[in-house]
Scaffold this motif. Structure first.
Motif, PDB file in Angstrom:
ATOM      1  N   LEU A 143      94.870 132.464  99.514  1.00 38.12           N
ATOM      2  CA  LEU A 143      95.587 133.039  98.376  1.00 38.12           C
ATOM      3  C   LEU A 143      94.609 133.271  97.223  1.00 38.12           C
ATOM      4  O   LEU A 143      93.692 132.485  97.005  1.00 38.12           O
ATOM      5  N   ARG A 144      94.843 134.357  96.503  1.00 38.37           N
ATOM      6  CA  ARG A 144      94.024 134.603  95.306  1.00 38.37           C
ATOM      7  C   ARG A 144      94.274 133.469  94.316  1.00 38.37           C
ATOM      8  O   ARG A 144      95.420 133.081  94.063  1.00 38.37           O
ATOM      9  N   GLU A 145      93.188 132.946  93.776  1.00 35.41           N
ATOM     10  CA  GLU A 145      93.274 131.650  93.105  1.00 35.41           C
ATOM     11  C   GLU A 145      93.887 131.683  91.714  1.00 35.41           C
ATOM     12  O   GLU A 145      94.433 130.678  91.259  1.00 35.41           O
ATOM     13  N   GLY A 146      93.829 132.801  91.017  1.00 36.46           N
ATOM     14  CA  GLY A 146      94.292 132.830  89.630  1.00 36.46           C
ATOM     15  C   GLY A 146      95.694 132.275  89.420  1.00 36.46           C
ATOM     16  O   GLY A 146      95.876 131.272  88.705  1.00 36.46           O
ATOM     17  N   PRO A 147      96.733 132.892  90.008  1.00 32.67           N
ATOM     18  CA  PRO A 147      98.103 132.395  89.783  1.00 32.67           C
ATOM     19  C   PRO A 147      98.309 130.960  90.245  1.00 32.67           C
ATOM     20  O   PRO A 147      99.031 130.194  89.599  1.00 32.67           O
ATOM     21  N   VAL A 148      97.668 130.577  91.363  1.00 34.75           N
ATOM     22  CA  VAL A 148      97.846 129.223  91.890  1.00 34.75           C
ATOM     23  C   VAL A 148      97.229 128.194  90.943  1.00 34.75           C
ATOM     24  O   VAL A 148      97.847 127.177  90.605  1.00 34.75           O
ATOM     25  N   ARG A 149      96.011 128.447  90.494  1.00 34.71           N
ATOM     26  CA  ARG A 149      95.357 127.512  89.574  1.00 34.71           C
ATOM     27  C   ARG A 149      96.116 127.404  88.248  1.00 34.71           C
ATOM     28  O   ARG A 149      96.312 126.307  87.706  1.00 34.71           O
ATOM     29  N   HIS A 150      96.562 128.539  87.719  1.00 37.27           N
ATOM     30  CA  HIS A 150      97.262 128.519  86.441  1.00 37.27           C
ATOM     31  C   HIS A 150      98.564 127.736  86.544  1.00 37.27           C
ATOM     32  O   HIS A 150      98.895 126.945  85.651  1.00 37.27           O
ATOM     33  N   ALA A 151      99.294 127.939  87.634  1.00 35.95           N
ATOM     34  CA  ALA A 151     100.559 127.215  87.814  1.00 35.95           C
ATOM     35  C   ALA A 151     100.308 125.712  87.922  1.00 35.95           C
ATOM     36  O   ALA A 151     101.030 124.904  87.327  1.00 35.95           O
ATOM     37  N   TYR A 152      99.263 125.321  88.676  1.00 32.41           N
ATOM     38  CA  TYR A 152      98.986 123.892  88.830  1.00 32.41           C
ATOM     39  C   TYR A 152      98.545 123.267  87.504  1.00 32.41           C
ATOM     40  O   TYR A 152      98.973 122.157  87.161  1.00 32.41           O
ATOM     41  N   GLU A 153      97.716 123.961  86.767  1.00 33.33           N
ATOM     42  CA  GLU A 153      97.256 123.409  85.488  1.00 33.33           C
ATOM     43  C   GLU A 153      98.426 123.243  84.521  1.00 33.33           C
ATOM     44  O   GLU A 153      98.509 122.245  83.788  1.00 33.33           O
ATOM     45  N   ARG A 154      99.349 124.212  84.488  1.00 29.80           N
ATOM     46  CA  ARG A 154     100.516 124.100  83.598  1.00 29.80           C
ATOM     47  C   ARG A 154     101.356 122.880  83.962  1.00 29.80           C
ATOM     48  O   ARG A 154     101.748 122.092  83.100  1.00 29.80           O
ATOM     49  N   LEU A 155     101.631 122.718  85.258  1.00 24.36           N
ATOM     50  CA  LEU A 155     102.486 121.616  85.686  1.00 24.36           C
ATOM     51  C   LEU A 155     101.793 120.270  85.521  1.00 24.36           C
ATOM     52  O   LEU A 155     102.439 119.260  85.221  1.00 24.36           O
ATOM     53  N   SER A 156     100.483 120.221  85.738  1.00 22.19           N
ATOM     54  CA  SER A 156      99.751 118.956  85.600  1.00 22.19           C
ATOM     55  C   SER A 156      99.814 118.447  84.165  1.00 22.19           C
ATOM     56  O   SER A 156      99.938 117.244  83.924  1.00 22.19           O
ATOM     57  N   LYS A 157      99.727 119.348  83.217  1.00 17.46           N
ATOM     58  CA  LYS A 157      99.765 118.936  81.812  1.00 17.46           C
ATOM     59  C   LYS A 157     101.146 118.426  81.407  1.00 17.46           C
ATOM     60  O   LYS A 157     101.265 117.571  80.519  1.00 17.46           O
ATOM     61  N   LEU A 158     102.196 118.921  82.066  1.00 16.74           N
ATOM     62  CA  LEU A 158     103.548 118.469  81.735  1.00 16.74           C
ATOM     63  C   LEU A 158     103.790 117.037  82.181  1.00 16.74           C
ATOM     64  O   LEU A 158     104.584 116.307  81.578  1.00 16.74           O
ATOM     65  N   ASN A 159     103.129 116.623  83.274  1.00 15.43           N
ATOM     66  CA  ASN A 159     103.318 115.280  83.837  1.00 15.43           C
ATOM     67  C   ASN A 159     104.795 114.993  84.100  1.00 15.43           C
ATOM     68  O   ASN A 159     105.298 113.901  83.830  1.00 15.43           O
ATOM     69  N   ASP A 160     105.512 115.999  84.597  1.00 15.61           N
ATOM     70  CA  ASP A 160     106.938 115.873  84.895  1.00 15.61           C
ATOM     71  C   ASP A 160     107.167 116.279  86.343  1.00 15.61           C
ATOM     72  O   ASP A 160     107.078 117.464  86.684  1.00 15.61           O
ATOM     73  N   PRO A 161     107.449 115.318  87.238  1.00 11.17           N
ATOM     74  CA  PRO A 161     107.605 115.661  88.665  1.00 11.17           C
ATOM     75  C   PRO A 161     108.807 116.546  88.950  1.00 11.17           C
ATOM     76  O   PRO A 161     108.910 117.124  90.026  1.00 11.17           O
ATOM     77  N   ASP A 162     109.739 116.658  88.008  1.00 12.35           N
ATOM     78  CA  ASP A 162     110.916 117.504  88.219  1.00 12.35           C
ATOM     79  C   ASP A 162     110.684 118.941  87.770  1.00 12.35           C
ATOM     80  O   ASP A 162     111.522 119.813  88.023  1.00 12.35           O
ATOM     81  N   ALA A 163     109.570 119.179  87.098  1.00 12.47           N
ATOM     82  CA  ALA A 163     109.280 120.537  86.625  1.00 12.47           C
ATOM     83  C   ALA A 163     108.774 121.397  87.780  1.00 12.47           C
ATOM     84  O   ALA A 163     108.127 120.911  88.701  1.00 12.47           O
ATOM     85  N   ALA A 164     109.100 122.679  87.725  1.00 17.60           N
ATOM     86  CA  ALA A 164     108.649 123.630  88.746  1.00 17.60           C
ATOM     87  C   ALA A 164     108.190 124.900  88.055  1.00 17.60           C
ATOM     88  O   ALA A 164     108.601 125.201  86.933  1.00 17.60           O
ATOM     89  N   SER A 165     107.339 125.633  88.737  1.00 15.37           N
ATOM     90  CA  SER A 165     106.800 126.870  88.168  1.00 15.37           C
ATOM     91  C   SER A 165     106.901 127.979  89.208  1.00 15.37           C
ATOM     92  O   SER A 165     106.448 127.813  90.344  1.00 15.37           O
ATOM     93  N   ASP A 166     107.509 129.084  88.827  1.00 12.79           N
ATOM     94  CA  ASP A 166     107.571 130.256  89.700  1.00 12.79           C
ATOM     95  C   ASP A 166     106.311 131.092  89.492  1.00 12.79           C
ATOM     96  O   ASP A 166     105.784 131.188  88.379  1.00 12.79           O
TER      97      ASP A 166
END
Length: 698
Positions: free
Chosen positions: A191-214
């Motif tokens: 997979l092209r890394e841009g969207p995947v990396r950005h989504a993971y970085e956003r969720l990691s900073k939230l530190n909320d296991p119930d959060a999801a990112s489309d």
């Protein structure tokens, strides 16, 4: 330093010291006697006697050493290797051959035999106990795997470093255009890394296991568009970054269908707007001037615009009907199953219905059609048209079929049926009308009067085919290893533990035994991840050598020239194999032979085979000593691995055997204190006279 020497080398040094010491002691004694003697002739005779005695001592010591080495040292080494093999692998056969070698060691060999037999019995009993206790868990695990395998979206579990820990069959379907996924491989290879990396970085900073990112991302190989949702796992400690779950759905076809529909709507407005505006102008002129209304040119223009508008509407309507099935994809339903469902619906209503027709596969929504026929039967019954019905299915000349709902009684007027089609199909589904069902299937319904007082409602089904034998199910195996989530990674291969590395075990079949001139005709490989062979991840392809295959070679591996016609060339097959082996340590039995074939074609392949390499011939020498046989047959026999006769001398058969042998050698290497790749490499280079080590730059 002496601790690193083997038993046989220590014994050899002992006898060397014994021989040298004996000769030195005799020389010292002779010198002392000669130095104190007054007889001049005695010195010469003493020197001759000393030289002769020295040769006799060396001959005697050498002979005793040879016998001791053959019947004691080698026997002890053989017993030790046999015991170690059974201690670290599941080999359970008796040590009969080693026991025969150690017959001069008194009770040591029988004692070792009893110990290994007891170990095998204990291991067998333990395995049976564990199997009984885990049977329930295994059944639940299998059901869970089956459930996850049939999930209609791709499910991927990755570490924080984007290494794959879990993937299901749908993931293989979606990502395979960019190369089939593999355990412990990097998700960003697919997979092209841009969207995947950005989504993971956003969720990691939230530190909320119930959060999801489309997210919307694309594959690296074909640019296929995927719609995804990412959720980060709950953090298990404060040090290690958590992994994440990513679900993916292919939306490329959906977007293409949406684009086609939008294009059609744009064309509708464009092609209808112009003639409609012209008609409005012409009609306005006619309404204002009665004399103009009689002008032939104006009437011709009016008729032309009407014809243009009618033709456009007809053409666009036809294209709209053809595309409706694409805008709402339908599955295939067996006609017999659909008619059985209709019979059940009529039985609940207290109505009689007979069904007949060929065994067809219909492209339709079976649930909606069953509701439609139930609604139609209920309406005909309550209006007094009939109480007993027949549902007949017949094939058309084209790709479709026709349903006929037949009853004995009064014909249903077309206008009445048309009014009925606007009513709700079911009280619980007020928004679903019979007309909506027909529109969704790109069809219509009309009434007919038949002979002898029979009446019918006809409903065409645009797409149908003869039911054939069900194809073999697609193997959608779930592949996972959750231990990879907590696996410590070391960037330096030399410092990595053996069990932490990923390996690709491979073998080739060739046109001959000369790497400089012969060619590869087959390549096979399997992947080893986290100490186990991943059954789903296999590489196996024939290769067109672009030359004749000698009959002598065909007799060995069974590959003929007809079999390789149309197969990929070494340039294509080598590139695919290089991708399969990316980031792994290569393993082969007699690796220099296979590697020379591959490296000779690196220019054509467009990639260098600079992987770290291990050779099971050299690993066998490390474990069992150089004097043993190290052929693949000898090694697998020692380790209790059976190669089926039909798989011997085939690339995939020898590859699987080599992989299983390597997995059994790992604990034996660790038992010798060889825990890292660097440790093994150092020890392997001690056996360089057997085969060349290919890690010259490591």
């Amino acid at each position: 330093m002496l601790e690193r020497l083997g038993l046989r080398m220590r014994i050899l040094l002992f006898f060397i010291f014994l021989a040298v010491g004996s000769v030195a002691a005799m020389a010292a004694g002779g010198w002392l006697i000669v130095s104190r003697s007054d007889t001049a002739g005695l010195a010469g005779e003493m020197i001759q006697a000393a030289i002769l005695a020295s040769f006799l001592i060396l001959f005697l010591v050498t002979g005793i050493w040879y016998l001791f080495d053959a019947h004691v040292a080698r026997a002890i080494d053989s017993l030790a290797n046999a015991i170690r093999t059974r201690a670290h692998t599941d080999v359970s056969n008796d040590i009969r051959q080693e026991k025969e070698r150690a017959k001069y060691l008194g009770d040591l060999a029988p004692a070792a035999s009893e110990m290994t037999r007891a170990l095998a019995q204990t291991r067998s009993a333990l395995a049976e106990s564990v199997a009984r206790e885990t049977s329930r868990l295994s059944a639940e695990k299998a059901r869970l795997e089956k459930l996850l395998a049939d999930v209609p979206v791709a499910v991927l579990l990755c570490t924080a470093d984007y290494q794959l820990v879990f993937y299901n069959g749908q993931a293989v379907t979606i990502l395979e255009a960019g190369g089939a996924p593999g355990l412990d491989r990097n998700l960003l290879d697919y997979l092209r890394e841009g969207p995947v990396r950005h989504a993971y970085e956003r969720l990691s900073k939230l530190n909320d296991p119930d959060a999801a990112s489309d997210l919307i991302c694309a594959t690296t190989g074909t640019g296929r568009l995927l719609s995804g949702r990412m959720r980060v796992l709950r953090r298990t400690d404060n040090i290690q970054r958590p992994g994440f779950v990513l679900t993916l759905r292919d939306v490329t076809a959906d977007l293409a269908t949406h684009a086609a529909r939008e294009a059609l709507l744009d064309e509708v407005f464009d092609r209808v707007r112009r003639p409609a505006a012209n008609l409005q102008t012409v009609i306005g002129v006619l309404s204002e001037d009665a004399e103009m209304a009689q002008a032939e040119d104006l009437m011709a223009a009016l008729l032309s615009e009407v014809q243009t508008l009618t033709s456009a509407i007809t053409d666009l309507g036809k294209r709209y009907d053809e595309g409706r099935s694409d805008w709402r994809p339908m599955g295939e339903t067996r006609a017999q199953d659909l008619m059985d469902g209709v019979s059940a619906q009529f039985s609940v209503l207290g109505l009689e219905i007979e069904t007949e027709g060929p065994d067809l596969m219909l492209t339709c929504d079976g649930f909606e059609l069953a509701l439609f026929f139930r609604w139609l039967g209920e309406k005909l019954s309550t209006t007094g048209h009939g109480q007993s019905f027949r549902l007949c299915l017949s094939e058309e000349d084209g790709p479709g079929a026709v349903f006929d709902m037949i009853w004995q009684g009064e014909t249903l007027p077309v206008g009445v049926l048309d009014d009925w089609l606007s009513e709700p199909l079911d009280a619980d589904l007020p928004e679903m009308t019979p007309r909506a069902v027909l529109n969704a299937h790109a069809t219509e319904a009309w009434t007919e009067t038949r002979k002898d007082g029979w009446s019918a409602v006809r409903i065409p089904i645009p797409k149908a085919r003869r039911a054939t034998r069900r194809p073999a199910p697609i193997d959608r195996e779930v592949v996972y290893d959750f231990d990879l989530l907590s696996k410590e990674r070391n960037a330096e291969v030399l410092e990595s533990r053996l069990e932490d590395l990923t390996y690709v075990v491979f073998d080739t079949e060739t046109t001959g035994l000369t790497p400089s001139s012969d060619e590869i005709v087959q390549i096979a490989a399997v992947r080893l991840v986290n100490g186990r062979r991943v059954r789903r991840e296999v590489f196996d392809t024939l290769v067109d050598p672009k030359r004749t295959i000698p009959q002598s070679s065909t007799e060995v591996h069974g590959i003929t020239e007809d079999m390789v016609k149309g197969a990929p060339t070494i340039a294509e097959a080598g590139k695919r194999f290089h991708d399969f082996a990316r980031g792994a340590v290569l393993i082969a039995h007699n690796a220099p032979f296979d590697m020379e074939f591959l490296r000779r074609h690196e220019t054509d392949i467009g990639a260098s085979f600079d992987h770290p390499v291990l050779d099971t011939v050299l690993l066998s020498a490390v474990v069992y000593g150089q004097l043993e046989q190290h052929s693949l047959d000898a090694l697998t026999a020692r380790l209790g691995i059976t190669i089926p006769e039909e798989a011997r001398h085939t690339a995939i058969g020898d590859t699987v055997a080599t992989a299983d042998a390597f997995l059994k050698l790992i604990p034996m290497l660790k038992a010798r204190g060889l825990n890292t790749f660097g440790d093994v490499l150092t020890e392997v280079r001690r056996h360089g006279r057997l085969l060349k080590d290919l890690n010259s730059n490591s």
